[in-house]
Scaffold this active site. Sequence first.
Site, PDB file in Angstrom:
ATOM      1  N   ASN A   9       5.982 -38.869 -20.503  1.00 28.57           N
ATOM      2  CA  ASN A   9       4.723 -39.778 -20.597  1.00 28.57           C
ATOM      3  C   ASN A   9       3.750 -39.094 -21.265  1.00 28.57           C
ATOM      4  O   ASN A   9       2.993 -38.263 -20.784  1.00 28.57           O
ATOM      5  CB  ASN A   9       4.255 -40.155 -19.142  1.00 28.57           C
ATOM      6  CG  ASN A   9       3.054 -40.799 -18.941  1.00 28.57           C
ATOM      7  OD1 ASN A   9       2.615 -41.622 -20.041  1.00 28.57           O
ATOM      8  ND2 ASN A   9       2.550 -41.061 -17.849  1.00 28.57           N
ATOM      9  N   LYS A  11       0.826 -40.178 -22.051  1.00 25.81           N
ATOM     10  CA  LYS A  11      -0.601 -40.769 -21.564  1.00 25.81           C
ATOM     11  C   LYS A  11      -1.471 -41.267 -22.951  1.00 25.81           C
ATOM     12  O   LYS A  11      -1.092 -41.591 -24.064  1.00 25.81           O
ATOM     13  CB  LYS A  11      -1.095 -39.762 -20.883  1.00 25.81           C
ATOM     14  CG  LYS A  11      -0.098 -39.306 -19.483  1.00 25.81           C
ATOM     15  CD  LYS A  11      -1.014 -38.846 -18.316  1.00 25.81           C
ATOM     16  CE  LYS A  11      -0.077 -38.491 -17.308  1.00 25.81           C
ATOM     17  NZ  LYS A  11      -0.703 -37.852 -15.945  1.00 25.81           N
ATOM     18  N   HIS A  97       1.735 -46.320 -12.146  1.00 25.44           N
ATOM     19  CA  HIS A  97       1.253 -45.063 -11.995  1.00 25.44           C
ATOM     20  C   HIS A  97      -0.045 -44.774 -11.437  1.00 25.44           C
ATOM     21  O   HIS A  97      -0.623 -45.752 -11.336  1.00 25.44           O
ATOM     22  CB  HIS A  97       1.106 -44.425 -13.734  1.00 25.44           C
ATOM     23  CG  HIS A  97       1.136 -42.974 -14.086  1.00 25.44           C
ATOM     24  ND1 HIS A  97      -0.094 -42.190 -13.538  1.00 25.44           N
ATOM     25  CD2 HIS A  97       1.963 -42.089 -14.388  1.00 25.44           C
ATOM     26  CE1 HIS A  97       0.047 -41.178 -13.705  1.00 25.44           C
ATOM     27  NE2 HIS A  97       1.347 -40.723 -14.402  1.00 25.44           N
ATOM     28  N   GLU A  99      -2.581 -43.222 -11.972  1.00 25.23           N
ATOM     29  CA  GLU A  99      -3.777 -43.584 -12.825  1.00 25.23           C
ATOM     30  C   GLU A  99      -4.283 -44.931 -12.936  1.00 25.23           C
ATOM     31  O   GLU A  99      -5.175 -45.323 -12.965  1.00 25.23           O
ATOM     32  CB  GLU A  99      -3.375 -42.860 -14.271  1.00 25.23           C
ATOM     33  CG  GLU A  99      -3.600 -41.345 -13.969  1.00 25.23           C
ATOM     34  CD  GLU A  99      -2.480 -40.580 -15.176  1.00 25.23           C
ATOM     35  OE1 GLU A  99      -2.586 -39.333 -15.192  1.00 25.23           O
ATOM     36  OE2 GLU A  99      -2.399 -41.118 -16.208  1.00 25.23           O
ATOM     37  N   GLU A 169       5.854 -39.463  -7.679  1.00 26.60           N
ATOM     38  CA  GLU A 169       4.884 -38.651  -8.047  1.00 26.60           C
ATOM     39  C   GLU A 169       3.710 -38.224  -7.097  1.00 26.60           C
ATOM     40  O   GLU A 169       2.662 -39.165  -6.843  1.00 26.60           O
ATOM     41  CB  GLU A 169       4.313 -39.153  -9.352  1.00 26.60           C
ATOM     42  CG  GLU A 169       5.255 -39.199 -10.573  1.00 26.60           C
ATOM     43  CD  GLU A 169       4.194 -39.407 -11.651  1.00 26.60           C
ATOM     44  OE1 GLU A 169       4.802 -38.941 -12.855  1.00 26.60           O
ATOM     45  OE2 GLU A 169       3.731 -40.364 -11.784  1.00 26.60           O
ATOM     46  N   GLY A 175      -1.242 -32.781 -12.787  1.00 32.72           N
ATOM     47  CA  GLY A 175      -2.145 -32.261 -13.607  1.00 32.72           C
ATOM     48  C   GLY A 175      -2.914 -31.027 -12.892  1.00 32.72           C
ATOM     49  O   GLY A 175      -3.992 -30.647 -13.239  1.00 32.72           O
ATOM     50  N   SER A 215       3.590 -32.264 -12.347  1.00 26.82           N
ATOM     51  CA  SER A 215       3.867 -30.697 -12.878  1.00 26.82           C
ATOM     52  C   SER A 215       5.220 -30.197 -13.049  1.00 26.82           C
ATOM     53  O   SER A 215       5.406 -29.030 -12.490  1.00 26.82           O
ATOM     54  CB  SER A 215       3.029 -29.797 -12.116  1.00 26.82           C
ATOM     55  OG  SER A 215       1.487 -30.017 -12.100  1.00 26.82           O
TER      56      SER A 215
END
Length: 253
Positions: A9, A11, A97, A99, A169, A175, A215
């Site tokens: 991904n 992003k 996701h 986000e 996730e 991150g 990660s």
Amino acid sequence: MKRKIVAGNWKMNLNYNEAKDLLKKLIEYKDKFDTTTELIICPPTLYLSAFAEVLNGHDWVSLGAQNSYTVDNGAFTGEVSPSQLKSLGIKYGIVGHSERREFFNEDYTLLSKKVKALLHHGLSPIFCCGEQLQVRDSNVYKEFVMKQIEASLFGLKADEIEKVIIAYEPIWAIGTGKTATAEQAQEIHALIRSRISKEFGEKVGANVGIIYGGSCKPDNAKELFAQKDIDGGLIGGASLNADDFLAIANSFE
């Protein structure tokens, strides 16, 4: 038989020239990738058309979209439809996701519609789920993750959910440099597989792909992928480096 899936991904990263350079490097490495691994890259949407042309005939890797809407066409400025993605030969689409959930307020109902729209056009959703740090610390993380899956996926038929890749996730590990231990990741993956099996049958539960994101890097991918119920990874930052992505994709035993 255990699946081997690695999806990158990208992003909202890389300008077009940088993205082309990364794709070129990956193509140079194509003979080094394990051919039994389902390899997917999800670049920014506006690069998909050009990438689809470059990768025409390259069956060692597939393209995925980072986002899509719920209908085929209409007055939805800025959105992209599954039918448009299909016309480019795109095979996968990321849905849910963290986000998108956090910054764009995507709820269970919308995500369910997105999943169904992708499946309607023959694209496989990569459905993301996971908990924030406060949820894990409150020790209700299992119920939280199961609610995400049940609310958005359990309206599907057995032959539909079998085409979905579920990406666990933990948000607290995206991150941040933190990573769930292999045991922590396996616990949730096993729980997801067990719940899918209970709802849709053992065969479906065994066949559905369940991958880890958060990660995942070359130095921990092998341990993660060795777990019984972890079928691979959804890779963020490390997918922007061709050498790291290759190393992760080749981390299966």
